[in-house]
Every structure is written in structure tokens, then in C-alpha cells.
Design an enzyme around this catalytic site. Structure first.
Site, PDB file in Angstrom:
ATOM      1  N   SER A  27       0.739  -1.067  -0.160  1.00  0.00           N
ATOM      2  CA  SER A  27       0.079   0.007  -0.132  1.00  0.00           C
ATOM      3  C   SER A  27       0.891   1.188   0.066  1.00  0.00           C
ATOM      4  O   SER A  27       2.083   1.066  -0.238  1.00  0.00           O
ATOM      5  CB  SER A  27      -1.023  -0.006   1.136  1.00  0.00           C
ATOM      6  OG  SER A  27      -1.925   0.885   0.896  1.00  0.00           O
ATOM      7  N   ASN A  28       0.448   2.461   0.187  1.00  0.00           N
ATOM      8  CA  ASN A  28       0.949   3.623   0.345  1.00  0.00           C
ATOM      9  C   ASN A  28       0.393   4.596   1.596  1.00  0.00           C
ATOM     10  O   ASN A  28      -0.473   4.202   2.278  1.00  0.00           O
ATOM     11  CB  ASN A  28       1.133   4.254  -0.739  1.00  0.00           C
ATOM     12  CG  ASN A  28      -0.412   4.694  -1.370  1.00  0.00           C
ATOM     13  OD1 ASN A  28      -1.076   5.378  -0.865  1.00  0.00           O
ATOM     14  ND2 ASN A  28      -0.822   4.160  -2.577  1.00  0.00           N
TER      15      ASN A  28
END
Ligand code: CTP
Ligand code: CA
Length: 230
Positions: free
Chosen positions: A33-34
Site C-alpha cells: 500500500s502507500n
């Protein structure tokens, strides 16, 4: 009776906004993810609703309350997000892609937890490209007015304008994410917006640092102005 022009700018529009990160599973317990917080997309949804629009907010995993009057659809992966966008497109008149969609997902998602092995100190993951949701929306036969975001750490104006052209969209909001005080998890943001004027020329406007709530209000005003000009 005087009706505030500002509160009516998106009356009759169905605005679809993507927000937050996506989460790409590797196995039943892990993901890629980020750091997107979703704050900018949620602020845009709130501003669009206040401007009189019907708003669908397609949100990746974030810790934010749903703005008043906004229809929220929660998703995890980029493929989930694309499906939710597809379902909301038929009567969508304005699409704003604000999500930090993961560019890649695992080519194979393990059905069981991936085990480390004793014979190797490294491991390789093979990733495959996710669909570009924004470009895909813009290429639909009855595409809505489509607005994108661009997160850049260098050559912000150049890269953002290249994305405006490449993705076939009408407007792009460029964020310089090399300034760690702004963007992602911050409550403030600044932006430079590029769009095609009626003449076909690329035009721009700078929004200096302000709260994401204020920036969202300003962006919704500019977007509706340009949308009504087409
Ligand atoms: N976007 C999208 N689907 C993707 C990737 C990006 O819809 N798979 C959208 C984002 O929501 C944003 C815009 O495209 O509105 C630009 O995202 P950005 O990550 O800045 O650009 P990319 O085209 O992914 O290029 P890169 O990350 O290599 O700079
Ligand atoms: Ca990207």
C-alpha cells in the site's frame, strides 16, 4: 429570494470521487500500500456535496468519517476500486480521481501465508500493473468531465502536463510531494492545476498552501467553472 451562487455550482451533477490508498494483497495476512490519508478526497467530497452535487465517494482503507450527504463505497484493491467506479459511472457527470491507486499488484496472491525458507536470504515478488482507473474513465464512450491528480517529487509542471495529455483527461491537480510538510498525511496542501481552455491551450492556476478543506472548496469552484464552460 437570493440563492448563493456558490452553493448551487454543482446542482444536478453526480460527482464520483476516488480517495485514499489502495491495498494490494500478497497473501491472507499481508499487503502492499502507500501513505495516502484520503483527506484531500474526503474534503473534495464534502465541498462537492456543499456545492449541491449528488456525491459518490469510493474510498480505499482510511480512518475518516463520511462527510454529510455523501454516499460512500469502501474498497480495498485497485481492481475493487475500478469495479466500484464502473458501477457508479452510468449517470456520473464529473469524475475526480484523487486516490493514490497502487500502480502494481502481486501477480499471484497466495491462498496461504507465504513462508520464508531457510535456504535464501532474499525473496522476489513479481508484480503486475493495475489498470489506470482515471485513463479508463476518460476513454469511456460517454465519459464524464474527468479530473485527475498528480503526485510528483520533481519536474512537477512538466510531469503533470504529460499526465493530462496521456490520460485524456480535462484537468489535473499537481501536488509537489517532495515537500514533506504538505500532501499525504498533512492537513494542508498546495497545488498547481492545469487544464484545457476552450481554445485548446493548456492553462494553469497556482493555489498556495492552505487547509485541505479550503483547497477542496477552491478546486470545486474552479472545476465547476471549467465544466460549465465546455
Ligand atoms: N490513477 C488511477 N489508476 C492507477 C494509477 C493512477 O486512477 N492505476 C490516477 C490517480 O488517482 C491520479 C492520477 O491517476 O488521479 C495520477 O496518479 P499518479 O500516481 O500521479 O500517476 P501515474 O500515472 O500512476 O504515474 P507515476 O506514478 O508513474 O508518476
Ligand atoms: Ca502512480
Amino acid at each position: 429570494v437570493a440563492i448563493s451562487a456558490e452553493s448551487k455550482t454543482l446542482q444536478g451533477e453526480h460527482v464520483v470521487i476516488t480517495a485514499g490508498p489502495t491495498r494490494e494483497p500478497l497473501d491472507p495476512v499481508r499487503y502492499l500500500s502507500n501513505h495516502s490519508s484520503g483527506k484531500m478526497g474526503f474534503a473534495l467530497a464534502e465541498a462537492a456535496a456543499k456545492a449541491g452535487a449528488q456525491v459518490t465517494l469510493i474510498a480505499g482503507p482510511v480512518h475518516l468519517a463520511t462527510p454529510a450527504g455523501v454516499h460512500r463505497v469502501d474498497v480495498e484493491s485497485a481492481l475493487d476500486m475500478q469495479q466500484a467506479v464502473a458501477a457508479s459511472l452510468p449517470d456520473c457527470t464529473l469524475f475526480i480521481g484523487c486516490a493514490a491507486v497502487a500502480d502494481f499488484r502481486a501477480e499471484q496472491v497466495g491462498a496461504e501465508k507465504i513462508k520464508k525458507t531457510a535456504d535464501s536470504d532474499t525473496m522476489a515478488l513479481t508484480l503486475t500493473k493495475n489498470p489506470d482507473i482515471l485513463a479508463w474513465v476518460a476513454e469511456q464512450p460517454k465519459a464524464p468531465f474527468t479530473v485527475g491528480f498528480a503526485a510528483e517529487t520533481q519536474k512537477v509542471a512538466e510531469y503533470a502536463q504529460a499526465k493530462l495529455k496521456r490520460k485524456g483527461i480535462r484537468m489535473i491537480v499537481a501536488n509537489d510531494v517532495s515537500n514533506s510538510a504538505l500532501g499525504f498525511n498533512s492537513d494542508d496542501n498546495a497545488a498547481e492545476v492545469f487544464w484545457y481552455a476552450a481554445t485548446g491551450e493548456v492553462t494553469s492556476r497556482c493555489f498556495q498552501q492552505r487547509s485541505k478543506t479550503q483547497l477542496a472548496t477552491d478546486l470545486i469552484e474552479l472545476i465547476s467553472e471549467q465544466k460549465h464552460e465546455q
